[in-house]
Design an enzyme around this catalytic site. Structure first.
Site, short mmCIF file in Angstrom:
data_model
loop_
_atom_site.label_atom_id
_atom_site.label_comp_id
_atom_site.label_asym_id
_atom_site.label_seq_id
_atom_site.Cartn_x
_atom_site.Cartn_y
_atom_site.Cartn_z
N HIS A 163 12.81 31.14 7.66
CA HIS A 163 12.35 29.89 7.05
C HIS A 163 13.05 29.61 5.71
CE1 HIS A 163 8.96 29.86 9.99
NE2 HIS A 163 9.36 28.60 10.00
N CYS A 194 12.70 20.14 18.08
CA CYS A 194 12.70 20.11 16.62
C CYS A 194 13.19 21.43 16.02
CB CYS A 194 11.31 19.77 16.08
SG CYS A 194 10.06 20.99 16.51
C1 PEP Z 1 10.64 26.42 15.62
O1 PEP Z 1 10.02 27.47 15.70
O2 PEP Z 1 11.67 26.17 16.26
C2 PEP Z 1 10.18 25.36 14.68
C3 PEP Z 1 10.66 24.15 14.72
O3 PEP Z 1 9.27 25.70 13.74
P1 PEP Z 1 9.57 26.67 12.48
O4 PEP Z 1 11.04 26.90 12.41
O5 PEP Z 1 9.02 25.98 11.30
O6 PEP Z 1 8.81 27.90 12.87
#
Ligand code: PEP
Ligand code: MG
Length: 605
Positions: free
Chosen positions: A195, A508
């Site tokens: 993240h 996403c």
């Molecule tokens: C994912 O897991 O691909 C996502 C879009 O959420 P995050 O990266 O915030 O876990």
């Protein structure tokens, strides 16, 4: 370990940065065992006093800055640390240890703090356990000072923006610094889907992760040029090396400017397939860049960044204001707000998440929201209020069963009742979608497609949970790939199921920000992407140059490939016939993501 001046890691946020290295040791420093001669005991006690005095001064400065820039609540963290260092009783005990045992000051200080840690950490009293975190902060600062090691005060010492080198870059650390003080990040741990990496990209700050032994190999204060695109650091660069870096950066920014020029042309393939491009919004400052890059709304608003780095949850009104502001900026387009996805690698203090042996398999995301309904309902009330004058929708992360959707719907109904009771405006409905990011959600895709208002694939977690590979573990970076056949086949399945049910489907995860990912997804029939703001111009440019027919052929080949490398090779070979891959490499993270080569390069580095 080699001592080359050129070090290799994983480029996770593109761009070149030049500056002095500020080495932050997030972990507690090792304290050497040292006994001082009897005649040096007094000097040792004085050394302790000086170190504590200078840490106290630094804490006062930090407290003032926090109070001015964030708020009195946040400044209180420093109050607790200051109080600890002003406690004469405690300091008297450390001094006595030095005198009685001829211990070096750092050894005595560590000894005493470890004793307190054991006492408080095991206590059933929650507030004593909370003090352990303050103690860690104090311990780290004082020991660094006594051992002559740098700490975050050094960030301001060079008088110009610095490159922060650390063992692990956390999301909290990434947003902690003032933007004009930090021009780059280098961390030993982490990979592209951590993240903190996603955040660095959002902020447009060059970042390298997974660089082994960076703390030892990059001397504090040394001049460094880093390339967040290719993942390299040059320590003490020559004038030629600096010149090359400048040329490269110039090419990159020229390409990005060029890509930006097409920002408002709608994204459609050369054979006329319209593609919807939305943006991922992590921090409020991304709002304007996202709008400038022509995002058709927000495909993922990560609300946990409204809490990371703060000690209290945002009030309902503050949330309403923010959601309204975003909706107003993208009037006519949907805003998909994801409920708090805390836990995993994000631990905002306000949620008080206890440490767990496997946080990514632990109390995270929708589990936290359903177990803390008072927190969740406040967020839902804010969404219902903001939806009165904007197209706000809700998206649930880490869902593994339809029950979680049902329970969330019940809480939305409760939130609406409360608002009506309180005489506040509330939208009559709130479309709820599901982030498909666990294999369980893929297996149950038909049920989710029938029940949810929309689906959005989170390829980062879907890859992590499918392959059982920690998304942030640098050692496993070569094994983490959304192009693994086990992920690719799920993507195919999800598209088929959603199309049959007529349920809107988007991606996403970071795969929608990667050139080869976009190519594959187009070929699998995906027509809606949500990308990082910095990647959006590139994704649009690509879509405008690819045909859906070519992408379909490439996807068919990818679906038949036996492993991630073969999938990537097939995609790359076909895409090279359509666009200039070198051009993309100059502006974004390298297109070729053969996991094997990533691994080999790191071990050679
Ligand atoms: C994912 O897991 O691909 C996502 C879009 O959420 P995050 O990266 O915030 O876990
Ligand atoms: Mg996720």
């Amino acid at each position: 370990m080699t001592h080359s001046r050129i070090l290799y890691g994983i480029g996770v946020s593109p761009g070149i940065a030049v500056g002095p290295a500020v080495v932050l040791r997030a972990q507690l420093p090792d304290v050497p065992s040292r006994i001082v001669p009897p005649e040096a005991v007094d000097a040792e006690v004085a050394r302790l006093g000086e170190a504590i005095g200078s840490v106290l001064q630094a804490l006062e400065r930090l407290r003032t800055r926090a109070r001015e820039r964030i708020g009195p609540e946040e400044a209180r963290i420093f109050d607790a640390q200051i109080l600890m260092l002003e406690d004469r009783d405690f300091l008297g005990q450390v001094e006595q240890l030095i005198i009685d045992n001829q211990l070096a000051a750092e050894r005595a200080f560590e000894f005493k703090t470890l004793e307190m840690r054991a006492l408080w950490g095991g206590s059933s009293n929650g507030s004593l356990r909370d003090k352990v975190a303050d103690l860690t902060g104090v311990q780290q600062r004082v020991l660094n000072r006594l051992l002559g090691r740098p700490d975050d005060e050094q960030l301001h010492a060079h008088g110009r923006p610095a490159i922060v080198v650390t063992r692990e870059l956390t999301p909290g650390l990434t947003i902690q610094f003032e933007r004009d003080h930090v021009v780059g990040f280098v961390s030993e741990e982490g990979t592209r889907t951590a993240h903190a990496a996603i955040l660095a990209r959002s902020l447009g700050i060059p970042c390298i992760m997974g660089m082994p032994h960076a703390l030892e190999r990059i001397p504090a204060g040394s001049e460094v040029v880093m390339d967040g695109t290719r993942g390299t650091v040059v320590v003490a660069p020559s004038p030629e090396e600096l010149g090359q870096a400048k040329v490269f950066e110039h090419r990159r920014t020229a390409l990005m400017d060029e890509l930006d020029r097409g920002a408002h042309a709608p994204a459609a393939t050369t054979d006329g397939h319209r593609v919807v491009l939305r943006g991922n919004l992590d921090l409020p400052e991304e709002l304007e860049p996202l709008a400038r890059h022509g995002a058709e709304g927000v495909g993922l608003l990560r609300t946990e960044f409204m809490v990371v780095g703060r000690s209290a949850l945002p009030a309902e009104d503050e949330q309403v204001d923010y959601f309204r502001r975003v909706a107003r900026r993208f009037a006519g387009h949907p805003i998909l707000v994801r409920s708090y996805d805390v836990g995993g690698d994000k631990f905002p203090a306000a949620f008080r998440i206890e440490s767990e042996p496997n946080p990514f398999l632990g109390w995270r995301a929708i589990r936290v929201c359903l177990d803390r309904p008072e927190v969740f309902v406040t967020q839902l009330r804010a969404l219902l209020r903001a939806r009165v004058d904007g197209d706000i929708r809700l998206m649930l992360p880490l869902v593994v069963s339809v029950d979680e959707l049902t329970q969330s719907e019940e809480l939305v109904a409760q939130a609406r009742h409360e608002l009506i009771r309180d005489g506040l405006p509330a939208a009559p409905d709130l479309p709820i979608g599901v982030v498909v990011e666990t294999p369980a959600a893929t297996v149950l895709a038909d049920e989710f497609a029938a029940r949810a208002a929309f689906l959005s694939v989170g390829t980062n977690d879907l890859t992590q949970y499918t392959l059982a590979v920690d998304r942030g573990n640098a050692r496993l970076a070569g094994r983490f790939s959304p192009f693994h056949p086990a992920v690719v086949r799920q993507l195919r399945h999800l598209q088929t199921v959603a199309a049959a049910a007529g349920t809107p489907l988007a991606v996403c995860g970071e795969m929608a920000s990667e050139p080869l990912g976009v190519f594959l997804l187009l070929g699998l029939g995906y027509r809606e992407f949500s990308a990082a703001p910095t990647a959006l111009p590139l994704v649009r440019w690509l879509v405008q140059r690819l045909s859906s027919a070519d992408a379909t052929h490439a996807a068919a080949e990818a679906l038949a490939a036996p492993n991630a490398t073969a999938v990537l090779t097939a995609l790359e070979r076909r895409m090279a016939q359509l666009v200039d891959l070198d051009l993309i490499d100059a502006g974004w993270l390298p297109v070729h993501r053969d996991p094997g080569s990533l691994h080999r390069r790191r071990s050679e580095g």
